[in-house]
Design a protein around this motif. Sequence first.
Motif, mmCIF file in Angstrom:
data_model
loop_
_atom_site.group_PDB
_atom_site.id
_atom_site.type_symbol
_atom_site.label_atom_id
_atom_site.label_comp_id
_atom_site.label_asym_id
_atom_site.label_seq_id
_atom_site.Cartn_x
_atom_site.Cartn_y
_atom_site.Cartn_z
ATOM 1 N N PHE A 53 5.467 -43.421 -25.696
ATOM 2 C CA PHE A 53 4.142 -42.818 -25.612
ATOM 3 C C PHE A 53 3.447 -43.216 -24.310
ATOM 4 C CE2 PHE A 53 4.267 -43.151 -30.469
ATOM 5 C CZ PHE A 53 4.820 -41.883 -30.581
ATOM 6 N N ILE A 62 5.942 -37.234 -28.450
ATOM 7 C CA ILE A 62 5.620 -37.138 -29.877
ATOM 8 C C ILE A 62 6.673 -36.307 -30.599
ATOM 9 C CG2 ILE A 62 3.900 -36.384 -31.569
ATOM 10 C CD1 ILE A 62 1.758 -36.846 -29.408
ATOM 11 N N LYS A 65 9.848 -38.376 -30.996
ATOM 12 C CA LYS A 65 9.680 -39.370 -32.056
ATOM 13 C C LYS A 65 9.717 -38.712 -33.430
ATOM 14 C CE LYS A 65 8.620 -43.536 -33.612
ATOM 15 N NZ LYS A 65 9.578 -44.672 -33.527
ATOM 16 N N THR A 114 -4.980 -40.568 -28.890
ATOM 17 C CA THR A 114 -3.866 -40.986 -28.045
ATOM 18 C C THR A 114 -2.569 -40.439 -28.632
ATOM 19 O OG1 THR A 114 -3.456 -43.013 -29.299
ATOM 20 C CG2 THR A 114 -5.091 -43.126 -27.513
ATOM 21 N N GLU A 115 -1.489 -40.554 -27.888
ATOM 22 C CA GLU A 115 -0.203 -40.077 -28.399
ATOM 23 C C GLU A 115 0.209 -40.855 -29.649
ATOM 24 O OE1 GLU A 115 2.812 -39.807 -25.405
ATOM 25 O OE2 GLU A 115 1.620 -38.478 -24.131
ATOM 26 N N GLN A 116 -0.007 -42.158 -29.643
ATOM 27 C CA GLN A 116 0.331 -42.956 -30.828
ATOM 28 C C GLN A 116 -0.498 -42.513 -32.026
ATOM 29 O OE1 GLN A 116 2.693 -45.803 -31.485
ATOM 30 N NE2 GLN A 116 2.093 -44.795 -33.391
ATOM 31 N N GLN A 117 -1.784 -42.305 -31.819
ATOM 32 C CA GLN A 117 -2.651 -41.863 -32.909
ATOM 33 C C GLN A 117 -2.245 -40.473 -33.403
ATOM 34 O OE1 GLN A 117 -6.346 -42.231 -30.783
ATOM 35 N NE2 GLN A 117 -6.816 -44.249 -31.646
ATOM 36 N N THR A 120 0.891 -40.783 -35.516
ATOM 37 C CA THR A 120 0.565 -41.364 -36.819
ATOM 38 C C THR A 120 -0.043 -40.316 -37.742
ATOM 39 O OG1 THR A 120 0.227 -43.555 -35.841
ATOM 40 C CG2 THR A 120 -0.775 -43.151 -37.995
#
Length: 215
Positions: A53, A62, A65, A114-117, A120
């Motif tokens: 990310f 994303i 993943k 964000t990409e992580q958010q 998720t």
Amino acid sequence: MHLTRMVRGLAVGTAVTTVALAAAPAAASANTGAKPLGTRSLAAVLTRDTGGFDRNGADYDILTKAVLTVLQAKPQSPVKVLTDGTVALTAFLPNDRAFERLAQDVGGGRTLPTEQQAFTAVAGLGIDTVEQVLLYHVVPGATIDARAARKADGAALTTALGPAITVDVRYGWCIQLVDADRSDRDPVVVRTDINRGNRQIAHGVDRVLRPVDLP
């Protein structure tokens, strides 16, 4: 966006998807090149980027993943067709910004996550739903390059999920995809001919295709 409705609307049997993939011709091609097509898979292309990310909304962290997560949870998922470069297909790849927009819609936030958010939030839909959203972006049995796509205005492309998406060519060059959601903007192809010269080809899109009509 009603998240529960999206999950319920995607209650499509995996067996139907498996049959659709099995029935797809292995070597059908709309590629306009004269050379024999190679067998590098789209999964091989996606996983070449090992940076994870980041802040680049134009790449596919994303999506990569999501594909790996589905295959880890369900090794025999129809999504594994993306790892078999001998199978002809065309995929429409939502970039990271596309998933961030989807996550923003799901969460109702005012700013992009964000990409992580975003990942998720997407993963929170559940493995089965993520799997089916991914399959809605895959058209098995044909290698459709950008040149062929621009000549296919109005064509209905049957996805690996089952329902079709429609090609809408505007101004002779802009490729838009009409999905099942009539209340949101349709995705536009922003990058063409990823993995060109191989049986598996892809085009990047700026929105996630939605297989159900959401209010």
